[in-house]
Design an enzyme around this catalytic site. Sequence first.
Site, PDB file in Angstrom:
ATOM      1  N   TYR A   1      -1.657  -3.844  16.142  1.00 57.42           N
ATOM      2  CA  TYR A   1      -1.866  -4.667  14.955  1.00 57.42           C
ATOM      3  C   TYR A   1      -2.005  -3.810  13.705  1.00 57.42           C
ATOM      4  O   TYR A   1      -1.245  -3.956  12.735  1.00 57.42           O
ATOM      5  CB  TYR A   1      -3.105  -5.550  15.147  1.00 57.42           C
ATOM      6  CG  TYR A   1      -3.611  -6.200  13.879  1.00 57.42           C
ATOM      7  CD1 TYR A   1      -2.785  -7.014  13.110  1.00 57.42           C
ATOM      8  CD2 TYR A   1      -4.921  -5.998  13.447  1.00 57.42           C
ATOM      9  CE1 TYR A   1      -3.256  -7.610  11.940  1.00 57.42           C
ATOM     10  CE2 TYR A   1      -5.398  -6.591  12.282  1.00 57.42           C
ATOM     11  CZ  TYR A   1      -4.559  -7.390  11.540  1.00 57.42           C
ATOM     12  OH  TYR A   1      -5.018  -7.969  10.385  1.00 57.42           O
TER      13      TYR A   1
ATOM     14  N   LYS B   1       0.733  -3.150  10.648  1.00 57.89           N
ATOM     15  CA  LYS B   1       0.323  -3.532   9.300  1.00 57.89           C
ATOM     16  C   LYS B   1       0.413  -2.334   8.353  1.00 57.89           C
ATOM     17  O   LYS B   1       0.808  -2.479   7.182  1.00 57.89           O
ATOM     18  CB  LYS B   1      -1.097  -4.095   9.300  1.00 57.89           C
ATOM     19  CG  LYS B   1      -1.242  -5.460   9.950  1.00 57.89           C
ATOM     20  CD  LYS B   1      -0.530  -6.559   9.181  1.00 57.89           C
ATOM     21  CE  LYS B   1      -1.278  -6.969   7.949  1.00 57.89           C
ATOM     22  NZ  LYS B   1      -0.627  -8.130   7.266  1.00 57.89           N
TER      23      LYS B   1
END
Length: 494
Positions: free
Chosen positions: A237, A241
């Site tokens: 994640y 990002k």
Amino acid sequence: MELASVHDFLKGKTILVTGATGFLAKLFVEKILRVQPNIKKLYLLLRAENPHIATQRLHDEVLAKDLFKVVREMWGADFGSFISEKVLAVAGDVSLENLGLKDLNLREKMWEDIDIIVHAAAATKFDERFDIAMSINTMGALHALNFAKNCSKMQILLHLSTAYVCGEAKGLVPEEPFHMGQTPNRSSTLDINVEKLLIEEKMEELRAQNAGEQTATSVMKNLGIIRANLHGWPNAYVFTKAMGEMILFNMKGDVPLIIARPTTVLSTHSEPFPGWIEGVRTVDVFVVLYGKGKLRRSVGRRNTIIDAIPADMVINSMIIALLEAQYSKSLSKTLLYHIGSSLRNPFTISDLEDVAYQYFTKNPLINKNGKPVAISNKVTWISSMSSFERYMKIRYVLPLMGLNVVSKVCCHCYDDFHMESQRKLQTLMKITRLYKPYLLFEGTFDDKNAEILRMAKNKAGDDLGRFNFDPRNIDWMDYVLNAHIPGLVKYVVK
């Protein structure tokens, strides 16, 4: 710097919001509709095959939520017509070029009309498949940027990121953008194209093997963890990002860009009412386990600061950041904000445990037998992963070995006991590994840019009083005890 009225700034604006069914995106939409109904249009991008499905998702997954009850009450019987006039559900997909818009006429109209893009779409699972996280979090940022470049009236692109793109940082974490290829461990060379190629090769390999969906998911999740760890990030994640931020910062051209980096987002503090939340978010996993009587020991330190911020404060900061960017004399700069609390009003694991104990002592959850759940007085926090793994072996593995040797129970009973214990062990270890970086986090997020924004807001007058995002205004004991945990129980644990 003096900020003009938010009300005047938003009036007549056309805004595109991606990821419109997400937690923060919904809050952003609700706030805009509540404080400035005289916007021109809100385009809400939802993943859907066609406009009918998109509209259905808008009503079922956004407008039907309790979150919108204040706006519904404001408009009464006219709520439906108000929404029809101001909000349009757009079928699309951020992982595709042109955001997956198939309707060419609609796409052209959006390019002509849009003033602001709020890119909130994200795959937020820590253990998401690498291919999915890359397509949404990294390539989705590129597609949003390219879409912005086609908008003739484009004023600002606001990208919703996370403060934890810093990895497992220590000390004061600055509000600085990522340069292309920059990694937390600074010991590896990151090339986004290489990461994409690795994904394509692995997917091709899985197709050649006729791998099933379960196998493919397991392999791609594992690949994401491996690649993230290689470059210094704890999970796919925050890795993907961070790569999305790199693309935006290095390829933005003339597009005015804001990067908002909230820390751990909790339920609403005040608006539209306290305690609204969706899903279990990081530390809330442990609050829920504690309330269910299932948390006795965990990795973590009592003095670890939980950098958390209520969701409505995140939204308020985003809106004020948009306003500041509009009136800034340096629109060519990337404006980057940490939205958190660790520097100004720290809240620790010990604080959270104390509040949780108070709440669940007075308001215990009820188990499936209709009886109150008993909770432990204090959790045993273990300060390293290796120590926790040793404990788990003592707790689960050694009893199994002893049972295998001395137990007189039948083999069938032993197998059932063994399988259940193994499942519990695997589940606990998975949860612990996912959240360990945040339970042992040693960084503090600098928020000097956000503080400058707060100072400008405070000088601007009463109009901005409804846009509080100062963490010093949070009474943690009162908020967590009377808003956050009750909201968690009502909307998540149920």
